[in-house]
Scaffold this active site. Structure first.
Site, mmCIF file in Angstrom:
data_model
loop_
_atom_site.group_PDB
_atom_site.id
_atom_site.type_symbol
_atom_site.label_atom_id
_atom_site.label_comp_id
_atom_site.label_asym_id
_atom_site.label_seq_id
_atom_site.Cartn_x
_atom_site.Cartn_y
_atom_site.Cartn_z
ATOM 1 C CB CYS B 88 -6.808 1.372 -0.355
ATOM 2 S SG CYS B 88 -5.419 0.686 -1.242
ATOM 3 C CG LEU B 89 -4.470 8.003 -1.467
ATOM 4 C CD1 LEU B 89 -4.873 7.856 -2.935
ATOM 5 C CD2 LEU B 89 -5.046 9.293 -0.900
#
Ligand code: ZN
Ligand code: ZN
Ligand code: ZN
Ligand code: ZN
Ligand code: ZN
Ligand code: ZN
Lengths: 563, 220
Positions: B88-89
Site C-alpha cells: 500500500c503506497l
C-alpha cells in the site's frame, strides 16, 4: 383557462389536450371512449396522473448550456477567465454558493486546491481580499523558444497573483529531451504554467489515458507532486485532432456536473448521453411518497427510475421496497431454488411427498393424511377456504409449531410472493414471442375478414396492455410482501386480484386460436377487455400512489426512508 | 521504436550504470516488462541487513499508468501484506506520475520500510501489532528479516539454517509464556498461536483481554 395554454410554446399542448383539460372540470367519463384514444390522454404534460412525476429530458447540449451559464456567472463575479472559473466550479462540485464563500474568504487557498496555482512556498504578507485580476494566460502553449527566459516579476502587493513560477525551468540550450519518453526526436513541447515541460506526444498519450482509461476529467500535470490541473483549452490543444477523446472528455464533464446536482440524473442506458431533470424527486424523503419513473429524451424505451438504480419501471412500489425486495430475491435465490425443488415427508407415514400445483392442501398418496404444506399440521385444523391464490394467509405462519416449521413457514411466505412475482416476470419476458404470434394473427385477420390494417391494431394494443399490467402486477407482489396485514392490505390485494384476473382473461383471449367467423366478436371482446384491464391497472397505480401521498400504507418491517 | 520499450530499456540501463544507489533491476525472462527489483534493508531499521526482492510488472500504458509492484520476499510491515506481498503506497496508485521511474519507485519502497504508515495499513494485523507495541513489532520484523531476507540474527540468536525449524511464536510476534499458558490448558499449539495473533495478544493488550475471551476464541 385555455388561453393560458395557447400562449405557451410548449410542444406538448395541442388542441386535443386543451379539450382534455376542460373535460377535467366536468365528469370523469373519459374511460368509456374508444380504446384507441386513450393514449392521447397520458401524453399531456399538465395532465399528470397521481403516479406520474414531472420531469424534463435534457440533451448533452442542454446540460452543457447549464454548465456554461454557471461558468460565465462565476467568471463574471470573480473576474477570472472561463477556463479558471470552470476549474473552480469542478473543484467545489459545482456548488456555487460554497465556492463564492470560500473564494471570498481565501482565494489563494481555493486556487491552490483547485489546481490553478501552485502552493506558496515562502511566507508572504497576507493578501488583501480584493478581487483577483488574473489577466495572465493560464498556460504556455506551443514550442518553447530557448531564448525565452522565465520572467520572475516581483509580486505586486494588493493584487492576487494566480500564476506563479516557483522554480524556473532549467535552461537547456541543447536539444530538449523529454523526461518521460527520452525520445530526442520529440522537439515540440507543452507545459502548464509550472513550466514542467514534456513533449506533445507524451502529453497526448497521458491525457488520452486519463480520459479513456480512467474516465477522469481532472488531469494534473505529469510532474511528480505537481498539482496543477490542465484546463480545457490545454486539453483541447494537447489532444490535437482526436475529436473522439475530446467528446469523451465533454461527456465526463457533463456526467460530473449531473452527479453533483441532485435534481439531475444521467440516463443509465449504455452509451446514451441524455440527462433527466426531476426536481420533485431530488430529496431522499420525496421517495417515500412518489415513484419517479422517467424516460430520457433519446428514446421512449429508455425508461428508468430517477430515485434508485433499479433499471425497471417499478411502479407502484417505492424505491425502498423495490430495492429491499430485489436484495431479498438475490440473497434467497439458493434457498428458493432448494425449497422449490425439495420434497417433504409425510408426518404420519414418512413417505416422500412432492408438491405439484400451487395449492397448500396436501394429501399423502400412501396414508391419505391431509395436511397443510406450510405448517405441516393437520388440514382439519385449518378453516375452510383459508387460501386464495394471491393472498398469503399470515395465520399459517402463526400456526407453525416449532422453530423448523416457523422458518419453513417464513420461507413459504416469501415463496408465495416470489413465485407470483417471477411468474409475471417470466410472462413478460415471453412477450416478444407473443408479439410475433400476434403479428401473424393480425395478418391472418386482414386476409380472412373485412378488417383493415388499422382495424386489427386492437390486437397489438391488447398485447401492449397485458405486458404493461404484468409489470405492475409483478411489483404488487413485492409490495404485498412488505405490507402489514390489515384492512389496507386486503383492499390492496382486492385490487391486485381484480387486475390479475382481468389480465389472465385478456391473455387467454389474445392467445386463443383464430376462427374466421368469430373475428368481429373477438374484436369486440378484446377491445372491451383491454379497456377494462387498463381501468383496473389505473386503479392499482392510482390507489397505491394516493396511499403513498397519504401515508396510508403500513409496512411489516422498516423500509428505507420511512421512519 | 515503441515508446514504452525505449523508456523501459533506458531505465534498466540506468540502473545497471548506477552503482551508488544499490538498486538492482533484473530481467526474469526475456521480457523487459516483467522484472525483478531488489534492494537492501535500510540501516537502523528492523530490515537492516536483509535483501528484499520485488516483483515488477510494466503495464501496457506505462509510464502513464503506474508500474505494478509487490514484495517477493516476505516482509513484516504494516503497509505490506504478510501473506501476498501486496504494497500500500500512494505512488503505486493515485499519486503516480509518469516522471517516476523504476529506480525512484524502488527507492520509495526502501524508504517505506523506514517509515511505516500504520494508519493506512495493507495488513491490519501487523498494523495493530505496531500500534500496540513498537518494540515487540520491531523484534518480529527483525525475525522475519532474518528468516526470509537473510538478515543477521539478533545478538547471539543463531541464524536459522535453511530448511531448519523456525520459531512459530517469534514469527507471530508473541510471547512464548503466553502460548505455553494456553497450550497447557489442552489446546493445539498452532491454534493458540493463530488465535493470540488475531487477538493481538501483545503488550498492554494482554491485560485487556481476559482468559475467557481467548478460550472462547479457541473453542470456535
Ligand atoms: Zn515525451
Ligand atoms: Zn507541473
Ligand atoms: Zn437514454
Ligand atoms: Zn426507484
Ligand atoms: Zn390455489
Ligand atoms: Zn402419509
Amino acid at each position: 383557462m385555455s388561453s393560458d395554454y395557447e400562449n405557451s410554446d410548449n410542444e406538448y399542448y395541442d388542441d386535443e389536450d386543451d379539450m382534455m383539460l376542460e373535460d377535467e372540470d366536468g365528469s370523469a367519463s373519459e374511460m368509456d371512449v374508444d380504446a384507441f384514444d386513450i393514449d392521447y390522454r397520458t401524453s399531456g404534460k399538465d395532465k399528470l396522473k397521481l403516479y406520474e412525476v414531472e420531469y424534463d429530458p435534457l440533451s448533452q447540449r442542454d446540460v452543457e448550456k447549464m454548465m456554461q451559464q454557471d461558468v460565465e456567472n462565476i467568471s463574471g463575479i470573480f473576474g477570472v477567465d472561463s477556463n479558471i472559473a470552470a476549474l473552480l466550479l469542478r473543484h467545489l462540485d459545482w456548488n456555487k454558493e460554497k465556492l463564492i464563500e470560500k473564494y471570498m474568504d481565501n482565494p489563494t487557498a481555493v486556487n491552490t486546491a483547485a489546481g490553478i496555482s501552485r502552493p506558496e512556498r515562502s511566507a508572504e504578507p497576507p493578501r488583501s481580499s480584493s478581487r483577483s485580476q488574473p489577466s495572465q494566460s493560464l498556460l504556455n502553449l506551443g514550442p518553447r523558444r530557448s531564448s525565452r527566459r522565465p520572467t520572475a516579476e516581483p509580486p505586486k502587493s494588493g493584487k492576487t497573483k494566480i500564476i506563479e513560477r516557483i522554480s524556473p525551468p532549467v535552461e537547456e540550450p541543447q536539444a530538449f529531451v523529454c523526461p518521460i519518453c527520452f525520445d530526442e526526436t520529440q522537439t515540440e513541447t507543452y507545459s502548464l504554467h509550472c513550466e514542467h515541460r514534456f513533449c506533445t506526444s507524451c502529453w497526448n498519450t497521458y491525457i488520452t489515458s486519463k480520459i479513456r482509461t480512467e474516465a477522469e476529467h481532472w488531469v494534473t500535470c505529469m510532474a511528480e507532486d505537481c498539482s496543477l490541473v490542465a484546463p480545457d483549452s490545454f486539453i483541447r490543444k494537447a489532444l490535437q485532432e482526436d475529436n473522439s477523446t475530446w467528446n469523451r472528455f465533454q461527456e465526463l464533464l457533463v456526467r460530473h456536473f449531473v452527479a453533483c446536482n441532485p435534481s439531475l440524473k444521467y440516463c443509465p442506458y449504455p452509451s446514451c448521453t441524455y440527462t433527466v431533470s426531476c426536481p420533485s424527486a431530488s430529496s431522499r424523503s420525496s421517495l417515500t411518497t412518489i415513484v419517479p419513473i422517467v424516460t430520457c429524451g433519446a428514446s421512449s424505451s429508455h425508461k428508468f427510475c430517477f430515485g434508485c438504480h433499479v433499471d425497471d419501471d417499478h411502479r407502484p412500489v417505492v424505491c425502498g421496497v423495490a430495492k429491499m425486495w430485489l436484495q431479498k430475491c438475490q440473497d434467497d435465490s439458493e434457498t428458493a431454488n432448494w425449497i422449490k425443488s425439495n420434497t417433504k415427508e409425510c408426518s404420519k407415514c414418512q413417505s416422500t411427498i412432492e408438491k405439484n400445483g400451487g395449492c397448500n392442501h396436501m394429501t399423502c398418496k400412501k396414508c391419505k393424511y391431509e395436511f397443510c404444506w406450510v405448517c405441516m399440521g393437520p388440514w382439519s385444523e385449518h378453516g375452510t377456504a383459508w387460501y386464495s391464490c394471491n393472498r398469503y394467509d399470515e395465520k399459517a405462519s402463526v400456526d407453525a409449531r416449532d422453530a423448523q416449521s416457523k422458518s419453513r413457514a417464513s420461507l413459504e411466505r416469501y415463496l408465495h410472493y416470489y413465485n407470483r412475482w417471477a411468474n409475471h416476470e417470466q410472462s413478460a419476458k415471453l412477450s416478444m414471442e407473443l408479439y410475433a404470434k400476434t403479428e401473424k394473427k393480425m395478418d391472418e385477420m386482414q386476409m380472412t375478414s373485412e378488417l383493415t390494417w388499422i382495424e386489427v391494431q386492437f390486437m397489438k394494443k391488447a398485447v401492449d396492455e397485458v405486458f404493461k399490467c404484468r409489470m405492475t402486477l409483478k411489483w404488487t407482489y413485492a409490495m404485498a410482501y412488505y405490507l402489514d396485514s390489515g384492512n389496507q392490505k386486503e383492499l390492496f390485494e382486492d385490487n391486485q386480484r381484480d387486475l390479475e384476473r382481468a389480465v389472465e382473461e385478456l391473455s387467454e383471449l389474445i392467445e386463443s386460436p383464430l376462427e374466421p367467423e368469430s373475428i368481429p366478436s373477438l374484436r369486440q371482446k378484446v377491445t372491451d377487455k383491454t379497456v377494462y384491464v387498463q381501468k383496473r391497472n389505473e386503479i392499482v397505480l392510482e390507489d397505491t400512489a394516493k396511499g403513498l401521498l397519504e401515508g396510508r400504507w403500513k409496512w411489516n418491517c422498516s423500509i428505507e426512508g420511512f421512519d | 521504436m515503441d515508446a514504452r520499450l525505449r523508456r523501459v530499456n533506458k531505465e534498466i540501463a540506468d540502473c545497471k550504470n548506477d552503482k551508488t544507489s544499490n538498486i538492482v533491476v533484473d530481467l526474469i525472462d526475456s521480457s523487459p516488462y516483467h522484472l525483478r527489483g531488489s534492494f537492501s534493508g535500510p540501516e537502523d531499521t528492523p530490515y537492516q541487513g536483509g535483501h528484499f526482492e520485488v516483483d515488477i510488472v510494466i503495464p501496457e500504458s506505462y509510464p502513464f499508468q503506474p508500474v505494478k509492484m509487490k514484495f517477493i520476499t516476505k516482509v513484516y510491515h504494516p503497509n505490506v501484506s504478510s501473506a501476498s506481498g501486496a504494497i500500500c503506497l500512494d505512488i503505486l496508485k493515485d499519486a503516480w506520475s509518469p516522471v517516476l521511474t523504476l529506480k525512484s519507485t524502488l527507492i520509495s519502497l526502501q524508504s517505506l520500510l523506514c517509515s511505516p504508515e500504520p494508519n493506512d495499513p495493507q495488513d491490519a494485523e501487523v498494523a495493530k501489532h505496531y500500534m500496540t507495541s513498537k518494540s515487540s513489532f520491531e523484534e518480529t520484523a527483525r525475525y522475519w528479516t532474518m528468516i526470509y531476507a537473510g538478515g543477521p540474527g539478533k545478538g547471539g540468536v543463531p541464524k536459522a539454517t535453511k530448511g531448519g525449524t523456525m520459531d512459530e511464536v517469534a514469527m507471530a510476534g508473541l510471547e512464548k509464556a503466553h502460548v505455553d499458558q494456553f497450550e497447557a490448558i489442552g489446546f493445539e499449539r498452532s491454534k493458540v498461536i493463530d488465535v493470540l495473533r488475531r487477538l493481538n495478544y501483545r503488550g498492554a493488550n494482554v491485560a485487556k483481554i481476559n482468559d475467557d475471551r481467548v478460550v472462547e476464541e479457541l473453542l470456535k
